[in-house]
Design a protein around this motif. Sequence first.
Motif, PDB file in Angstrom:
ATOM      1  N   ILE A   1      -6.589 -15.775 -54.636  1.00 23.08           N
ATOM      2  CA  ILE A   1      -7.955 -15.840 -54.475  1.00 23.08           C
ATOM      3  C   ILE A   1      -8.359 -14.509 -54.171  1.00 23.08           C
ATOM      4  CG2 ILE A   1      -8.018 -16.810 -52.071  1.00 23.08           C
ATOM      5  CD1 ILE A   1     -10.885 -18.290 -53.122  1.00 23.08           C
ATOM      6  N   GLY A   2      -9.531 -14.011 -54.494  1.00 17.95           N
ATOM      7  CA  GLY A   2      -9.844 -12.608 -54.019  1.00 17.95           C
ATOM      8  C   GLY A   2     -11.332 -12.538 -53.410  1.00 17.95           C
ATOM      9  N   LEU A   3     -11.933 -11.629 -53.223  1.00 16.98           N
ATOM     10  CA  LEU A   3     -13.331 -11.527 -52.399  1.00 16.98           C
ATOM     11  C   LEU A   3     -14.259 -10.590 -53.375  1.00 16.98           C
ATOM     12  CD1 LEU A   3     -15.254 -11.820 -50.454  1.00 16.98           C
ATOM     13  CD2 LEU A   3     -14.275 -10.049 -49.118  1.00 16.98           C
ATOM     14  N   GLY A   4     -15.285 -11.098 -54.075  1.00 13.42           N
ATOM     15  CA  GLY A   4     -16.101 -10.392 -54.907  1.00 13.42           C
ATOM     16  C   GLY A   4     -17.054  -9.545 -53.809  1.00 13.42           C
ATOM     17  N   CYS A   5     -17.513  -8.309 -53.925  1.00 12.73           N
ATOM     18  CA  CYS A   5     -18.237  -7.607 -52.919  1.00 12.73           C
ATOM     19  C   CYS A   5     -19.481  -7.228 -53.255  1.00 12.73           C
ATOM     20  CB  CYS A   5     -17.549  -6.242 -52.428  1.00 12.73           C
ATOM     21  SG  CYS A   5     -15.541  -6.477 -51.734  1.00 12.73           S
TER      22      CYS A   5
ATOM     23  N   ASN B   1     -21.672   0.075 -52.787  1.00 10.48           N
ATOM     24  CA  ASN B   1     -20.691  -1.011 -52.433  1.00 10.48           C
ATOM     25  C   ASN B   1     -19.362  -0.453 -52.324  1.00 10.48           C
ATOM     26  OD1 ASN B   1     -19.100  -3.559 -53.589  1.00 10.48           O
ATOM     27  ND2 ASN B   1     -20.839  -4.185 -52.509  1.00 10.48           N
ATOM     28  N   GLU B   2     -18.933   0.542 -53.231  1.00 11.36           N
ATOM     29  CA  GLU B   2     -17.769   1.209 -53.057  1.00 11.36           C
ATOM     30  C   GLU B   2     -17.644   1.793 -51.673  1.00 11.36           C
ATOM     31  OE1 GLU B   2     -16.104   2.213 -57.567  1.00 11.36           O
ATOM     32  OE2 GLU B   2     -17.721   3.689 -56.796  1.00 11.36           O
ATOM     33  N   ARG B   3     -18.475   2.621 -51.243  1.00 14.80           N
ATOM     34  CA  ARG B   3     -18.144   3.280 -50.101  1.00 14.80           C
ATOM     35  C   ARG B   3     -18.192   2.172 -48.995  1.00 14.80           C
ATOM     36  NH1 ARG B   3     -21.799   6.719 -52.957  1.00 14.80           N
ATOM     37  NH2 ARG B   3     -23.840   5.521 -52.325  1.00 14.80           N
ATOM     38  N   LEU B   4     -18.950   1.076 -49.111  1.00 10.87           N
ATOM     39  CA  LEU B   4     -18.829   0.048 -47.954  1.00 10.87           C
ATOM     40  C   LEU B   4     -17.390  -0.589 -47.931  1.00 10.87           C
ATOM     41  CD1 LEU B   4     -20.100  -1.947 -46.050  1.00 10.87           C
ATOM     42  CD2 LEU B   4     -20.293  -3.343 -47.978  1.00 10.87           C
ATOM     43  N   VAL B   5     -16.842  -0.666 -49.005  1.00 12.21           N
ATOM     44  CA  VAL B   5     -15.463  -1.036 -49.309  1.00 12.21           C
ATOM     45  C   VAL B   5     -14.421   0.061 -48.676  1.00 12.21           C
ATOM     46  CG1 VAL B   5     -13.396  -1.570 -50.817  1.00 12.21           C
ATOM     47  CG2 VAL B   5     -15.642  -2.592 -51.004  1.00 12.21           C
ATOM     48  N   ALA B   6     -14.633   1.174 -48.955  1.00 15.31           N
ATOM     49  CA  ALA B   6     -14.053   2.386 -48.336  1.00 15.31           C
ATOM     50  C   ALA B   6     -14.007   2.311 -46.834  1.00 15.31           C
ATOM     51  CB  ALA B   6     -14.419   3.891 -48.648  1.00 15.31           C
ATOM     52  N   LYS B   7     -15.114   2.044 -45.999  1.00 12.32           N
ATOM     53  CA  LYS B   7     -15.270   1.878 -44.537  1.00 12.32           C
ATOM     54  C   LYS B   7     -14.405   0.762 -44.225  1.00 12.32           C
ATOM     55  CE  LYS B   7     -19.803   3.735 -44.265  1.00 12.32           C
ATOM     56  NZ  LYS B   7     -21.340   3.411 -44.146  1.00 12.32           N
ATOM     57  N   ALA B   8     -14.523  -0.355 -45.015  1.00 10.57           N
ATOM     58  CA  ALA B   8     -13.716  -1.573 -44.401  1.00 10.57           C
ATOM     59  C   ALA B   8     -12.105  -1.604 -44.446  1.00 10.57           C
ATOM     60  CB  ALA B   8     -14.203  -2.741 -45.279  1.00 10.57           C
ATOM     61  N   VAL B   9     -11.866  -0.771 -45.640  1.00 14.44           N
ATOM     62  CA  VAL B   9     -10.389  -0.851 -45.633  1.00 14.44           C
ATOM     63  C   VAL B   9      -9.599   0.604 -44.835  1.00 14.44           C
ATOM     64  CG1 VAL B   9     -10.476  -1.638 -47.878  1.00 14.44           C
ATOM     65  CG2 VAL B   9     -10.283   0.761 -47.766  1.00 14.44           C
ATOM     66  N   SER B  10     -10.588   1.474 -44.484  1.00  8.93           N
ATOM     67  CA  SER B  10     -10.266   2.710 -43.704  1.00  8.93           C
ATOM     68  C   SER B  10      -9.056   2.446 -42.668  1.00  8.93           C
ATOM     69  CB  SER B  10     -11.358   3.401 -42.933  1.00  8.93           C
ATOM     70  OG  SER B  10     -11.016   4.454 -42.551  1.00  8.93           O
ATOM     71  N   GLY B  11      -8.112   3.271 -43.125  1.00 10.73           N
ATOM     72  CA  GLY B  11      -6.799   3.053 -42.013  1.00 10.73           C
ATOM     73  C   GLY B  11      -5.831   2.182 -42.599  1.00 10.73           C
TER      74      GLY B  11
ATOM     75  N   ALA C   1     -16.946  -6.984 -41.531  1.00  8.01           N
ATOM     76  CA  ALA C   1     -16.463  -7.962 -40.685  1.00  8.01           C
ATOM     77  C   ALA C   1     -15.959  -8.933 -41.666  1.00  8.01           C
ATOM     78  CB  ALA C   1     -17.349  -8.603 -39.670  1.00  8.01           C
ATOM     79  N   THR C   2     -16.625  -9.396 -42.776  1.00  6.21           N
ATOM     80  CA  THR C   2     -16.206 -10.333 -43.549  1.00  6.21           C
ATOM     81  C   THR C   2     -14.928 -10.000 -44.385  1.00  6.21           C
ATOM     82  OG1 THR C   2     -18.356 -11.461 -43.878  1.00  6.21           O
ATOM     83  CG2 THR C   2     -16.803 -11.985 -45.735  1.00  6.21           C
ATOM     84  N   ILE C   3     -14.989  -8.649 -44.797  1.00  8.36           N
ATOM     85  CA  ILE C   3     -13.631  -8.206 -45.439  1.00  8.36           C
ATOM     86  C   ILE C   3     -12.487  -8.199 -44.350  1.00  8.36           C
ATOM     87  CG2 ILE C   3     -12.861  -6.037 -46.349  1.00  8.36           C
ATOM     88  CD1 ILE C   3     -15.461  -5.490 -47.508  1.00  8.36           C
ATOM     89  N   HIS C   4     -12.646  -7.945 -43.240  1.00  7.66           N
ATOM     90  CA  HIS C   4     -11.517  -7.815 -42.269  1.00  7.66           C
ATOM     91  C   HIS C   4     -11.213  -9.366 -42.118  1.00  7.66           C
ATOM     92  CE1 HIS C   4     -13.017  -3.740 -40.578  1.00  7.66           C
ATOM     93  NE2 HIS C   4     -12.424  -3.691 -41.505  1.00  7.66           N
TER      94      HIS C   4
ATOM     95  N   GLY D   1     -18.028 -14.307 -54.199  1.00  4.24           N
ATOM     96  CA  GLY D   1     -18.487 -13.438 -53.652  1.00  4.24           C
ATOM     97  C   GLY D   1     -19.148 -13.806 -52.245  1.00  4.24           C
ATOM     98  N   THR D   2     -18.970 -13.484 -51.193  1.00  4.31           N
ATOM     99  CA  THR D   2     -19.673 -13.710 -49.896  1.00  4.31           C
ATOM    100  C   THR D   2     -19.921 -12.569 -49.133  1.00  4.31           C
ATOM    101  OG1 THR D   2     -19.720 -15.321 -48.003  1.00  4.31           O
ATOM    102  CG2 THR D   2     -17.545 -14.614 -48.571  1.00  4.31           C
ATOM    103  N   LYS D   3     -20.538 -12.605 -48.103  1.00  8.05           N
ATOM    104  CA  LYS D   3     -21.033 -11.581 -47.013  1.00  8.05           C
ATOM    105  C   LYS D   3     -20.970 -12.293 -45.676  1.00  8.05           C
ATOM    106  CE  LYS D   3     -25.611 -12.113 -48.317  1.00  8.05           C
ATOM    107  NZ  LYS D   3     -26.937 -11.677 -49.465  1.00  8.05           N
ATOM    108  N   ARG D   4     -20.436 -13.253 -45.614  1.00  6.94           N
ATOM    109  CA  ARG D   4     -20.337 -14.077 -44.332  1.00  6.94           C
ATOM    110  C   ARG D   4     -18.955 -14.348 -44.002  1.00  6.94           C
ATOM    111  NH1 ARG D   4     -25.405 -15.239 -46.474  1.00  6.94           N
ATOM    112  NH2 ARG D   4     -27.238 -14.610 -45.091  1.00  6.94           N
ATOM    113  N   ILE D   5     -18.540 -14.371 -42.841  1.00  5.66           N
ATOM    114  CA  ILE D   5     -17.271 -14.800 -42.374  1.00  5.66           C
ATOM    115  C   ILE D   5     -17.027 -16.408 -42.686  1.00  5.66           C
ATOM    116  CG2 ILE D   5     -15.721 -15.236 -40.207  1.00  5.66           C
ATOM    117  CD1 ILE D   5     -16.907 -12.333 -39.251  1.00  5.66           C
ATOM    118  N   LYS D   6     -18.029 -17.055 -42.159  1.00  5.09           N
ATOM    119  CA  LYS D   6     -17.822 -18.788 -42.395  1.00  5.09           C
ATOM    120  C   LYS D   6     -17.393 -18.998 -43.856  1.00  5.09           C
ATOM    121  CE  LYS D   6     -22.723 -20.140 -42.804  1.00  5.09           C
ATOM    122  NZ  LYS D   6     -23.607 -21.056 -42.288  1.00  5.09           N
ATOM    123  N   TYR D   7     -17.917 -18.393 -44.890  1.00  2.50           N
ATOM    124  CA  TYR D   7     -17.857 -18.783 -46.141  1.00  2.50           C
ATOM    125  C   TYR D   7     -16.601 -18.207 -46.683  1.00  2.50           C
ATOM    126  CZ  TYR D   7     -22.576 -20.555 -46.226  1.00  2.50           C
ATOM    127  OH  TYR D   7     -23.990 -21.184 -45.949  1.00  2.50           O
TER     128      TYR D   7
END
Length: 334
Positions: free
Chosen positions: A19-23, A69-79, A45-48, A286-292
């Motif tokens: 299963i993956g995550l649609g952003c 969206n790509e830039r948001l993903v970049a921030k989330a995966v940084s490091g 936080a949801t990506i993390h 796709g979701t933008k919330r941790i609980k989902y």
Amino acid sequence: MKTIKQMNLGSQGLVIPTIGLGCMGMSKMNGAGVYGKADDKESIATIHRSFDLGGNFLDTADIYGLGENERLVAKAVSGNRDKYIIATKFGVEIDNDGNRTGRINGTKSYMRKAIERSLRNLNTDYIDLYYLHRLDINTPVEETVAAMAELVEEGKVRYIGLSEVGSETIRKAHGVYPLTAVQSEYSLFERQIEMLGILDTLKELGIGLISYSPLGRGFLSGTIKNPNELEEGDWRRNTPRFQLDQFNKNSELLDKIKQVAAEKNITPSQLALAWVIAKGHVPIPGTKRIKYVEENIAAANITLSQENIDLLESIIPLGTDTGDRYANMSGVNL
């Protein structure tokens, strides 16, 4: 990091979680959230949280938020870039000023611009899975795929795929360079690619299916009680499936799915995702919330029997009219 069961996507060597995550819904489109309001902090936080649970396969596209969206993903995966599997797409043309032109462009020259822009946006030197977002009917798919293959040879892309294409296109493309995946909408409520024989083609050629909108754009979650409650700017308000008459018809089918979910002590969303996984495909809800995201990833551990699958498919038989997924269907399954 916990682990989710892994699987081979297609037959070219890419291994991903089941299963993956649609952003897409994490960013604004045309000044509004695609599916209502979005908050960058909560989205990251949801990506993390997805990563913590083993969900390291992320799906984005250059057109989502015109690069946001790509830039948001970049921030989330940084490091941790090397610990994520990132898929992105090109082809819905963006001009040099960063605006959508309304054209689909699969030419080599445009792809070269697009890949460099996505690499910058994602702050990476490679993309794991690179798709042509929609078929450019004015450019032979063989030319587009040959150009994409050059990116693999150069190390900028690891694997390639197409999105929303028909069997003839798939065969032409795969004959030039092996496709790893095709992405299309597929769910209990949307099985057109099954009716058209596209799934059979993918199986024959050893190409994986990435199922986007596996929850019917949120409908199968059961949380949308009335389409008129959708926020202004939510593009589902303009789709045939979410018009009131069709919505009410679909709700009757959903009630039966809810009954099956209740008997298994799971949510309708989890049941719908488990069905896609049981069919051998990879859903990217796709979701933008941790609980989902927690709820969705838990579906990867649900096992459905053939009896369960048959029951669900008897509730919504192949060919059931649930309403078109786009107001204009001319750009899909080409």
